[in-house]
Design a protein around this motif. Structure first.
Motif, PDB file in Angstrom:
ATOM      1  N   ARG A 149       0.832  -1.205   0.000  1.00  0.00           N
ATOM      2  CA  ARG A 149       0.000   0.000   0.000  1.00  0.00           C
ATOM      3  C   ARG A 149       0.868   1.257   0.000  1.00  0.00           C
ATOM      4  N   LEU A 150       1.883   1.268   0.850  1.00  0.00           N
ATOM      5  CA  LEU A 150       2.761   2.440   0.944  1.00  0.00           C
ATOM      6  C   LEU A 150       3.529   2.665  -0.356  1.00  0.00           C
ATOM      7  N   ALA A 151       4.042   1.572  -0.948  1.00  0.00           N
ATOM      8  CA  ALA A 151       4.790   1.695  -2.198  1.00  0.00           C
ATOM      9  C   ALA A 151       3.896   2.210  -3.320  1.00  0.00           C
ATOM     10  N   ALA A 152       2.653   1.718  -3.366  1.00  0.00           N
ATOM     11  CA  ALA A 152       1.722   2.182  -4.397  1.00  0.00           C
ATOM     12  C   ALA A 152       1.348   3.640  -4.176  1.00  0.00           C
ATOM     13  N   ALA A 153       1.164   4.033  -2.910  1.00  0.00           N
ATOM     14  CA  ALA A 153       0.852   5.429  -2.600  1.00  0.00           C
ATOM     15  C   ALA A 153       2.013   6.338  -2.993  1.00  0.00           C
ATOM     16  N   GLN A 154       3.246   5.908  -2.683  1.00  0.00           N
ATOM     17  CA  GLN A 154       4.425   6.677  -3.074  1.00  0.00           C
ATOM     18  C   GLN A 154       4.524   6.773  -4.595  1.00  0.00           C
ATOM     19  N   GLY A 155       4.285   5.655  -5.277  1.00  0.00           N
ATOM     20  CA  GLY A 155       4.410   5.645  -6.730  1.00  0.00           C
ATOM     21  C   GLY A 155       3.440   6.585  -7.404  1.00  0.00           C
ATOM     22  N   THR A 156       2.161   6.517  -7.016  1.00  0.00           N
ATOM     23  CA  THR A 156       1.168   7.392  -7.652  1.00  0.00           C
ATOM     24  C   THR A 156       1.363   8.850  -7.242  1.00  0.00           C
ATOM     25  N   PHE A 157       1.776   9.069  -5.986  1.00  0.00           N
ATOM     26  CA  PHE A 157       2.022  10.449  -5.548  1.00  0.00           C
ATOM     27  C   PHE A 157       3.119  11.097  -6.378  1.00  0.00           C
ATOM     28  N   TRP A 158       4.256  10.406  -6.513  1.00  0.00           N
ATOM     29  CA  TRP A 158       5.382  11.008  -7.216  1.00  0.00           C
ATOM     30  C   TRP A 158       5.182  11.024  -8.730  1.00  0.00           C
ATOM     31  N   SER A 182       9.930   3.163  -5.000  1.00  0.00           N
ATOM     32  CA  SER A 182       8.774   3.086  -5.888  1.00  0.00           C
ATOM     33  C   SER A 182       8.381   4.476  -6.373  1.00  0.00           C
ATOM     34  N   GLY A 183       8.460   5.461  -5.482  1.00  0.00           N
ATOM     35  CA  GLY A 183       8.157   6.830  -5.874  1.00  0.00           C
ATOM     36  C   GLY A 183       9.133   7.360  -6.903  1.00  0.00           C
ATOM     37  N   SER A 184      10.404   7.069  -6.726  1.00  0.00           N
ATOM     38  CA  SER A 184      11.417   7.522  -7.676  1.00  0.00           C
ATOM     39  C   SER A 184      11.221   6.866  -9.043  1.00  0.00           C
ATOM     40  N   PHE A 185      10.911   5.576  -9.032  1.00  0.00           N
ATOM     41  CA  PHE A 185      10.724   4.864 -10.297  1.00  0.00           C
ATOM     42  C   PHE A 185       9.552   5.441 -11.084  1.00  0.00           C
ATOM     43  N   TRP A 186       8.406   5.595 -10.440  1.00  0.00           N
ATOM     44  CA  TRP A 186       7.230   6.087 -11.151  1.00  0.00           C
ATOM     45  C   TRP A 186       7.325   7.573 -11.475  1.00  0.00           C
ATOM     46  N   TYR A 187       8.108   8.310 -10.692  1.00  0.00           N
ATOM     47  CA  TYR A 187       8.403   9.698 -11.048  1.00  0.00           C
ATOM     48  C   TYR A 187       9.138   9.735 -12.389  1.00  0.00           C
ATOM     49  N   ALA A 188      10.116   8.844 -12.528  1.00  0.00           N
ATOM     50  CA  ALA A 188      10.887   8.786 -13.770  1.00  0.00           C
ATOM     51  C   ALA A 188      10.011   8.373 -14.942  1.00  0.00           C
ATOM     52  N   VAL A 189       9.190   7.343 -14.741  1.00  0.00           N
ATOM     53  CA  VAL A 189       8.307   6.876 -15.821  1.00  0.00           C
ATOM     54  C   VAL A 189       7.354   7.982 -16.249  1.00  0.00           C
ATOM     55  N   ALA A 190       6.730   8.644 -15.265  1.00  0.00           N
ATOM     56  CA  ALA A 190       5.782   9.719 -15.581  1.00  0.00           C
ATOM     57  C   ALA A 190       6.480  10.890 -16.263  1.00  0.00           C
ATOM     58  N   GLY A 191       7.704  11.199 -15.816  1.00  0.00           N
ATOM     59  CA  GLY A 191       8.441  12.296 -16.434  1.00  0.00           C
ATOM     60  C   GLY A 191       8.767  12.028 -17.890  1.00  0.00           C
ATOM     61  N   ILE A 192       9.174  10.807 -18.194  1.00  0.00           N
ATOM     62  CA  ILE A 192       9.505  10.437 -19.578  1.00  0.00           C
ATOM     63  C   ILE A 192       8.251  10.470 -20.460  1.00  0.00           C
ATOM     64  N   LEU A 193       7.145   9.943 -19.931  1.00  0.00           N
ATOM     65  CA  LEU A 193       5.888   9.969 -20.684  1.00  0.00           C
ATOM     66  C   LEU A 193       5.413  11.395 -20.918  1.00  0.00           C
ATOM     67  N   CYS A 194       5.646  12.234 -19.942  1.00  0.00           N
ATOM     68  CA  CYS A 194       5.236  13.639 -20.053  1.00  0.00           C
ATOM     69  C   CYS A 194       5.968  14.323 -21.198  1.00  0.00           C
ATOM     70  N   VAL A 195       7.287  14.146 -21.236  1.00  0.00           N
ATOM     71  CA  VAL A 195       8.117  14.806 -22.251  1.00  0.00           C
ATOM     72  C   VAL A 195       7.805  14.278 -23.648  1.00  0.00           C
ATOM     73  N   ASN A 196       7.586  12.978 -23.753  1.00  0.00           N
ATOM     74  CA  ASN A 196       7.452  12.359 -25.073  1.00  0.00           C
ATOM     75  C   ASN A 196       6.024  12.228 -25.584  1.00  0.00           C
ATOM     76  N   LEU A 197       5.040  12.243 -24.679  1.00  0.00           N
ATOM     77  CA  LEU A 197       3.658  12.036 -25.115  1.00  0.00           C
ATOM     78  C   LEU A 197       2.724  13.182 -24.720  1.00  0.00           C
ATOM     79  N   LEU A 198       2.620  13.452 -23.436  1.00  0.00           N
ATOM     80  CA  LEU A 198       1.614  14.397 -22.956  1.00  0.00           C
ATOM     81  C   LEU A 198       1.837  15.817 -23.460  1.00  0.00           C
ATOM     82  N   ILE A 199       3.040  16.350 -23.262  1.00  0.00           N
ATOM     83  CA  ILE A 199       3.294  17.745 -23.646  1.00  0.00           C
ATOM     84  C   ILE A 199       3.279  17.938 -25.164  1.00  0.00           C
ATOM     85  N   PRO A 200       3.926  17.051 -25.957  1.00  0.00           N
ATOM     86  CA  PRO A 200       3.825  17.232 -27.417  1.00  0.00           C
ATOM     87  C   PRO A 200       2.397  17.191 -27.937  1.00  0.00           C
TER      88      PRO A 200
END
Length: 406
Positions: free
Chosen positions: A18-27, A149-167
């Protein structure tokens, strides 16, 4: 209170999940919502004006962290306050693109509304970290692996943001999507265990004054001031540095994603490191990594690829700092004042942020990006010297360094 259990898992492993999932989605949400600087820069905010805005937001954050920390200690629980700040913080932040831009009064609106939003947004990460650290300690869990878990999903979300969401949708969309991604984190926090150390433990008559009798805690606050002035310099003006050397500032999300990935190694092994080395040495080492990164940005960076390589050094340092700083505060604070102590430390970071942003904005415009990051690196190394000097004491003073007993 019903818990969100997972079949075939022990209660401890369920809590860790639960904590890892909360950290992942938060970050992940924070990574997507990390484009406020780029948004303001694109709407004509110079570095000096942006620094003033951040300084006001930091001043509000001081009141915010102190207020919410005291409320948490008063009600004897951290979970409700965590959920409340998350909900209000991301909901209000989603309305930022609706603030009129390009008008004579636009700057004034941002100077008023963004600090107000920051009253709820500033404590979010501190409280998510608070409930994670306490539950890990009380359940015998490895905080570093949970936080990674937070650091990992932060990185995944950041990469998706740069390559998909913002363009596809532009920077404006990051504010809305960030709020949507935060919803699972709020739900997961609801199902997380309320830390026992958040209960109504026996209090001394001194209240928060008890913390200021501890010399080690005071020394750490002083270290934190210089350290956070340096990090305010380093972190808040990255898009301006990128623009000054000809790199598209929207790539700041990619740099932050690389940093987040580099946090994971130290976070994953932090438990073993803490058993082998005193926390204060690990904290100073984290500042060394960050200081070296600033020097590299000052002397050598010319391309995006170089920028990303040097950014990884900051990630290593930040991973080490994340795995040690909060635990160090909790070592020094009595059980009934842990939220207050953590709030005080975060408030010091905001005080440093006021100076860092006010001075940083004008300094950046005056000396340019590369010289500015030389100053940032110098502040990091100054914080290390100040912290190290606090341990050079006479023998009789060493008792003040011992942690409070619960």
């Amino acid at each position: 209170m019903k818990k969100l259990h997972f079949p075939s898992l022990t209660p401890q492993n369920s809590e860790a999940l639960r904590l890892a999932a909360a950290q992942g989605t938060f970050w992940a949400s924070m990574a997507i919502g990390g484009y406020q600087t780029v948004y303001l820069q694109n709407n004509g905010f110079p570095a000096a004006q942006f620094g003033l805005l951040n300084a006001i937001a930091c001043a509000v954050a001081i009141l915010s962290m102190t207020f919410w920390g005291m409320v948490s200690d008063r009600i004897g629980g951290v979970r409700k306050i965590t959920m409340l700040t998350l909900f209000l913080g991301v909901t209000l932040f989603a309305f930022v693109p609706m603030i009129p831009t390009g008008q004579p009064y636009s700057a004034l609106l941002f100077l008023i509304l963004l600090p107000f939003i920051n009253f709820f947004r500033a404590p979010m990460s501190a409280f998510v970290d608070n409930i994670t650290v306490r539950n890990c300690a009380e359940n015998g869990l490895n905080y570093g692996s949970v936080r990674s878990s937070g650091s990992f999903w932060y990185a995944v979300a950041g990469i998706l943001c740069v390559n998909l969401l913002i363009p596809a949708f532009g920077v404006n969309a990051t504010f809305y999507v960030s709020a949507f991604v935060m919803v699972p984190s709020i739900v997961l926090i609801f199902f997380c265990r309320e830390p026992l150390s958040g209960g109504r433990a026996k209090r001394s008559r001194m209240g928060a004054g008890e913390l200021f009798k501890n010399r080690a805690f005071l020394a750490f606050l002083i270290f934190g001031f210089f350290f956070y002035v340096g990090t305010a310099f380093e972190s808040n003006f990255l898009p301006y540095l990128m623009t000054s050397i000809g790199i598209d500032s929207t790539n700041v999300g990619l740099a932050l994603a690389i940093r987040a990935l580099m946090e994971i190694p130290f976070l994953f092994f932090i438990l073993k490191l803490r058993r082998r080395f005193p926390l204060r040495y690990l904290i100073m080492l984290s500042a060394v990594f960050m200081g070296v990164e600033c020097l590299m940005l000052s002397f050598f960076v010319t391309t995006l690829s170089e920028f990303l390589v040097f950014a990884s050094l900051f990630g290593l340092g930040n991973g080490l700092f994340l795995g040690t700083a909060t635990n160090y505060v909790y070592e020094l604070a009595p059980v009934h004042l842990r939220a207050t102590a953590h709030g005080l430390f975060v408030s010091v970071s905001q005080i440093a942020g006021i100076l860092g942003n006010l001075l940083g904005g004008f300094l950046f415009d005056a000396v340019g990006g590369k010289t500015f990051y030389l100053f940032a690196g110098g502040l990091m190394f100054l914080s290390i010297l100040v912290f190290a000097a606090s341990f050079v004491r006479r023998k009789g003073a060493a008792q003040a360094e011992q942690p409070f007993q619960a």
